[in-house]
Design a protein around this motif. Structure first.
Motif, PDB file in Angstrom:
ATOM      1  N   ARG A 290       0.834  -1.200   0.000  1.00  0.00           N
ATOM      2  CA  ARG A 290       0.000   0.000   0.000  1.00  0.00           C
ATOM      3  C   ARG A 290       0.874   1.257   0.000  1.00  0.00           C
ATOM      4  N   LEU A 291       1.914   1.260   0.852  1.00  0.00           N
ATOM      5  CA  LEU A 291       2.774   2.446   0.939  1.00  0.00           C
ATOM      6  C   LEU A 291       3.482   2.714  -0.388  1.00  0.00           C
ATOM      7  N   THR A 292       4.027   1.655  -0.990  1.00  0.00           N
ATOM      8  CA  THR A 292       4.735   1.833  -2.261  1.00  0.00           C
ATOM      9  C   THR A 292       3.803   2.398  -3.329  1.00  0.00           C
ATOM     10  N   LEU A 293       2.567   1.885  -3.379  1.00  0.00           N
ATOM     11  CA  LEU A 293       1.605   2.404  -4.355  1.00  0.00           C
ATOM     12  C   LEU A 293       1.265   3.873  -4.060  1.00  0.00           C
ATOM     13  N   THR A 294       1.115   4.192  -2.767  1.00  0.00           N
ATOM     14  CA  THR A 294       0.804   5.584  -2.405  1.00  0.00           C
ATOM     15  C   THR A 294       1.923   6.522  -2.839  1.00  0.00           C
ATOM     16  N   VAL A 295       3.164   6.128  -2.507  1.00  0.00           N
ATOM     17  CA  VAL A 295       4.315   6.983  -2.847  1.00  0.00           C
ATOM     18  C   VAL A 295       4.373   7.208  -4.356  1.00  0.00           C
ATOM     19  N   ALA A 296       4.225   6.129  -5.125  1.00  0.00           N
ATOM     20  CA  ALA A 296       4.282   6.266  -6.587  1.00  0.00           C
ATOM     21  C   ALA A 296       3.129   7.124  -7.083  1.00  0.00           C
ATOM     22  N   ALA A 297       1.948   6.959  -6.451  1.00  0.00           N
ATOM     23  CA  ALA A 297       0.771   7.710  -6.909  1.00  0.00           C
ATOM     24  C   ALA A 297       0.932   9.209  -6.670  1.00  0.00           C
ATOM     25  N   ILE A 298       1.770   9.600  -5.704  1.00  0.00           N
ATOM     26  CA  ILE A 298       1.998  11.035  -5.483  1.00  0.00           C
ATOM     27  C   ILE A 298       3.204  11.518  -6.301  1.00  0.00           C
ATOM     28  N   ALA A 299       4.293  10.769  -6.224  1.00  0.00           N
ATOM     29  CA  ALA A 299       5.551  11.248  -6.821  1.00  0.00           C
ATOM     30  C   ALA A 299       5.506  11.263  -8.353  1.00  0.00           C
ATOM     31  N   VAL A 300       4.931  10.218  -8.941  1.00  0.00           N
ATOM     32  CA  VAL A 300       4.976  10.122 -10.405  1.00  0.00           C
ATOM     33  C   VAL A 300       4.156  11.231 -11.092  1.00  0.00           C
ATOM     34  N   PRO A 301       2.874  11.477 -10.678  1.00  0.00           N
ATOM     35  CA  PRO A 301       2.147  12.584 -11.320  1.00  0.00           C
ATOM     36  C   PRO A 301       2.835  13.936 -11.136  1.00  0.00           C
ATOM     37  N   LEU A 302       3.393  14.172  -9.937  1.00  0.00           N
ATOM     38  CA  LEU A 302       4.077  15.454  -9.724  1.00  0.00           C
ATOM     39  C   LEU A 302       5.254  15.604 -10.684  1.00  0.00           C
ATOM     40  N   ASN A 303       6.019  14.511 -10.846  1.00  0.00           N
ATOM     41  CA  ASN A 303       7.159  14.585 -11.757  1.00  0.00           C
ATOM     42  C   ASN A 303       6.706  14.686 -13.207  1.00  0.00           C
ATOM     43  N   ALA A 304       5.537  14.107 -13.513  1.00  0.00           N
ATOM     44  CA  ALA A 304       5.015  14.215 -14.874  1.00  0.00           C
ATOM     45  C   ALA A 304       4.623  15.663 -15.158  1.00  0.00           C
ATOM     46  N   ILE A 305       3.954  16.306 -14.186  1.00  0.00           N
ATOM     47  CA  ILE A 305       3.587  17.717 -14.357  1.00  0.00           C
ATOM     48  C   ILE A 305       4.846  18.557 -14.526  1.00  0.00           C
ATOM     49  N   PHE A 306       5.839  18.284 -13.664  1.00  0.00           N
ATOM     50  CA  PHE A 306       7.092  19.019 -13.804  1.00  0.00           C
ATOM     51  C   PHE A 306       7.699  18.797 -15.181  1.00  0.00           C
ATOM     52  N   GLY A 307       7.713  17.541 -15.625  1.00  0.00           N
ATOM     53  CA  GLY A 307       8.336  17.222 -16.909  1.00  0.00           C
ATOM     54  C   GLY A 307       7.689  17.963 -18.059  1.00  0.00           C
ATOM     55  N   VAL A 308       6.348  17.996 -18.064  1.00  0.00           N
ATOM     56  CA  VAL A 308       5.633  18.687 -19.142  1.00  0.00           C
ATOM     57  C   VAL A 308       5.915  20.191 -19.075  1.00  0.00           C
ATOM     58  N   ALA A 309       5.827  20.758 -17.856  1.00  0.00           N
ATOM     59  CA  ALA A 309       6.059  22.199 -17.706  1.00  0.00           C
ATOM     60  C   ALA A 309       7.488  22.557 -18.128  1.00  0.00           C
ATOM     61  N   ALA A 310       8.461  21.755 -17.665  1.00  0.00           N
ATOM     62  CA  ALA A 310       9.855  22.051 -17.975  1.00  0.00           C
ATOM     63  C   ALA A 310      10.106  21.928 -19.477  1.00  0.00           C
ATOM     64  N   ALA A 311       9.528  20.894 -20.097  1.00  0.00           N
ATOM     65  CA  ALA A 311       9.747  20.703 -21.532  1.00  0.00           C
ATOM     66  C   ALA A 311       9.114  21.854 -22.326  1.00  0.00           C
ATOM     67  N   TRP A 312       7.940  22.310 -21.886  1.00  0.00           N
ATOM     68  CA  TRP A 312       7.276  23.443 -22.554  1.00  0.00           C
ATOM     69  C   TRP A 312       8.135  24.696 -22.417  1.00  0.00           C
ATOM     70  N   PHE A 313       8.566  24.963 -21.185  1.00  0.00           N
ATOM     71  CA  PHE A 313       9.387  26.147 -20.907  1.00  0.00           C
ATOM     72  C   PHE A 313      10.677  26.116 -21.734  1.00  0.00           C
ATOM     73  N   ILE A 314      11.318  24.962 -21.788  1.00  0.00           N
ATOM     74  CA  ILE A 314      12.624  24.874 -22.440  1.00  0.00           C
ATOM     75  C   ILE A 314      12.508  24.887 -23.962  1.00  0.00           C
ATOM     76  N   THR A 315      11.444  24.265 -24.508  1.00  0.00           N
ATOM     77  CA  THR A 315      11.394  24.153 -25.972  1.00  0.00           C
ATOM     78  C   THR A 315      10.576  25.241 -26.650  1.00  0.00           C
ATOM     79  N   LYS A 316       9.702  25.948 -25.913  1.00  0.00           N
ATOM     80  CA  LYS A 316       8.851  26.936 -26.586  1.00  0.00           C
ATOM     81  C   LYS A 316       9.405  28.356 -26.470  1.00  0.00           C
ATOM     82  N   TYR A 317      10.394  28.569 -25.638  1.00  0.00           N
ATOM     83  CA  TYR A 317      10.931  29.923 -25.460  1.00  0.00           C
ATOM     84  C   TYR A 317      12.440  29.917 -25.632  1.00  0.00           C
ATOM     85  N   ASP A 318      12.968  31.091 -25.976  1.00  0.00           N
ATOM     86  CA  ASP A 318      14.422  31.246 -26.057  1.00  0.00           C
ATOM     87  C   ASP A 318      14.872  32.102 -24.894  1.00  0.00           C
TER      88      ASP A 318
END
Lengths: 278, 287
Positions: free
Chosen positions: B68-96
């Motif tokens: 249960r704990l492992t699933l909980t940790v992944a359920a919080i950490a992975v979406p947060l990192n996915a949001i970060f990944g999308v935001a960072a990729a947008w910031f880095i590739t759409k602007y100079d």
């Protein structure tokens, strides 16, 4: 004229994407790593040096970096060979092998650790064989070496594979036409082309091996001065609530890693220039 | 026998059969010793005393709490990192902007730090002996030896995965499609959801997959920050260690087999994505 900090862009979302990126980066990466460096700075170089400068810590750092280097070197040779086999030869099960190469990335390190120990311990399948032949694998430096090879296995294969796919056969044919033997072509034409990518993989495997903990501690035996890796000493210092000691080892590992990666980067630039592409 | 038959003709870019067979056999032998044998060992050790024993050990409260704990940790950490990944990729590739290379280096930083050192960093920032940590404990929100610390340590270790997969793909795709959508009057969000997201979905899924595999299996960083409290802060890998050290081999390997099975699933999905959506992923694999 100076380049502006950020160019104007018609694409919306600058505020939100920059905001999320910089906030999470600061909270998740910069703050904690900054805390390590700040703790080191507060303790002062003299204090850090006295913490690190003990035979036991030097032995563990030497062990960690030496075995990581050897394991990454093994993976460099093996990875190039495996990438060549997967890229050039056709045999049944090739697809499966190709997929399985990534197993060390997908399999949790603790699982790999107990599995390797079960196999290579004196009462395990391979360990018993080794014992009959008169040597020991698990609970020795050989065991650590095997675990480090395991965790670094995919890196060189994955960096070299795309380069092998892009080599034009004509280059090899030209070399053969000019009278080179196959061995000569491999040594003087193919390997130099693979070198920069292979070195990237080597550096990644090395960085991974130096910090590796989960797969090593089970098979290592963890005897001070003999089979004790540097990350384990950080854990031991923390269990003794010796935060300065842990900080000192952590910073020492960071510094040595960065110096090594810097040197590898230099070699890479050199090998890239040598074969002509920037 | 001296005439050359077509079957003996070999293009200059091919190795001799002897070399080919020798190299293939050597390479496969190493893979069997190092890769396949350990995998088989996990399942063999788990089932050593039969299915019943293995399954019963998984139904123990301690094992269930760990899952249960492992699933909980992944359920919080992975979406947060996915949001970060999308935001960072947008910031880095759409602007100079200046300092882009430096920003990418900072994002990649966790890959070159030992997981144990990552755990140490979390303890030095939020441990009860630091002022941030002490005030949070006082307010009733302990970080270290509790869920938030485990999530944070996991997030640091898996931080670059999604961003790394997305950035090359989004560079490859350029900005023209988004600019066209905006010219036609679409809002920023609409452009992102209907133009960008469909273009990057496979790379995003790929990054999330790798991030999740690492998040569920993280050991070194979690071992330092979790405090290893049974049934409370012991994730699956930590519980495997504790069971193994107590010589409860079947229970340890049964839990390990669950994680190994998840690893299989990850590899299967990954291979499927690579075969089906090779084009969309090609940019990131060129690295």
């Amino acid at each position: 004229m100076r380049r502006p900090l950020i160019h104007r862009s018609p694409i919306p979302g600058l505020g939100i994407s920059a905001g999320i990126t910089l906030t999470l980066l600061s909270l998740v990466v910069l703050l904690p790593i900054g805390a390590l460096l700040l703790n080191g700075a507060l303790a002062g170089p003299d204090r850090l040096w006295t913490e690190v400068n003990t035979p036991r810590i030097w032995a563990s750092l030497w062990l960690s970096f030496r075995l990581s280097f050897l394991a990454a070197a093994f993976n460099l040779v093996f990875g190039v060979a495996l990438a060549w086999v997967l890229g050039r030869y056709r045999f049944p099960g090739r697809r499966l092998i190709d997929a399985a190469v990534d197993l060390p990335f997908a399999l949790p390190t603790a699982v790999a650790g107990i599995a390797l120990t079960a196999l290579y311990a004196p009462n395990g399948a391979f360990g018993a064989l080794a014992r009959d032949l008169g040597f020991k694998i698990a609970y020795t430096q050989t065991g650590i070496f095997i675990a480090l090879i395991f965790v670094g296995l995919p890196f060189v294969v994955r960096t070299v594979q795309p380069v092998i796919d892009e080599i034009e056969r004509e280059v090899e044919e030209a070399s053969a036409t000019l009278g080179a033997t196959r061995l000569h072509t491999i040594r003087h034409v193919i390997l130099p082309m693979l070198a920069p990518a292979a070195l990237t993989g080597f550096a990644l495997a090395l960085a991974r091996a130096v910090g590796e903990y989960g797969s090593v501690i089970f098979i290592a035996g963890n005897l001070p001065m003999q089979t004790e890796i540097a990350p384990l000493l950080i854990v031991i210092k923390l269990e003794e609530f010796n935060y300065e000691g842990a900080t000192a080892i952590g910073i020492a590992m960071l510094v040595i890693s960065f110096v090594m990666l810097f040197v590898i980067n230099g070699v890479q630039v050199w090998s890239r220039r040598r074969i002509g592409y920037v | 026998m001296s005439e050359i038959t077509p079957t003996t003709f070999r293009p200059a870019s091919e190795d001799s059969p002897a070399f080919r067979i020798a190299l293939t056999v050597t390479v496969l032998a190493v893979l069997v010793l190092l890769l396949f044998a350990p995998l088989i060992a996990v399942f063999y050790e788990a089932l050593r005393k039969g299915w019943v024993e293995a399954v019963t050990s998984l139904a123990e409260p301690e094992a269930l709490a760990a899952i249960r704990l492992t699933l909980t940790v992944a359920a919080i950490a992975v979406p947060l990192n996915a949001i970060f990944g999308v935001a960072a990729a947008w910031f880095i590739t759409k602007y100079d902007f200046r300092g882009k290379a430096f920003l990418i280096t900072l994002i990649d930083l966790p890959f070159s730090v030992s997981p144990v050192a990552v755990g140490l960093c979390v303890v030095l920032t939020f441990g009860a002996n630091t002022w941030i940590g002490a005030s949070l404990v006082e307010a009733g929100y302990p970080i270290v030896f509790a869920l938030p610390g485990i999530v944070l340590a996991t997030m640091i270790v898996t931080f670059p995965f999604v961003a790394r997969e997305l950035i090359p793909v989004m560079i490859e795709q350029g900005r023209a499609e988004e600019e066209a959508a905006l010219t036609l009057g679409a809002s920023g969000w609409r452009t992102f959801l209907t133009v960008t997201l469909p273009n990057i979905r496979w790379a995003l899924l790929y990054g999330v997959l790798l991030c999740n595999a690492r998040a569920m299996g993280e050991f070194g960083a979690v071992a330092v920050v979790s405090g290893k409290i049974r049934g409370q802060t012991a994730t699956m890998p930590i519980t495997i260690e504790m069971l193994y050290n107590e010589y409860m081999s079947v229970a340890a390997f049964a839990l390990a087999a669950v994680l190994a099975f998840l690893a299989f699933l990850t590899l299967g999905l990954k291979t499927f994505l690579e075969i089906r959506h090779a084009d969309a992923l090609a940019a990131s694999r060129r690295h």
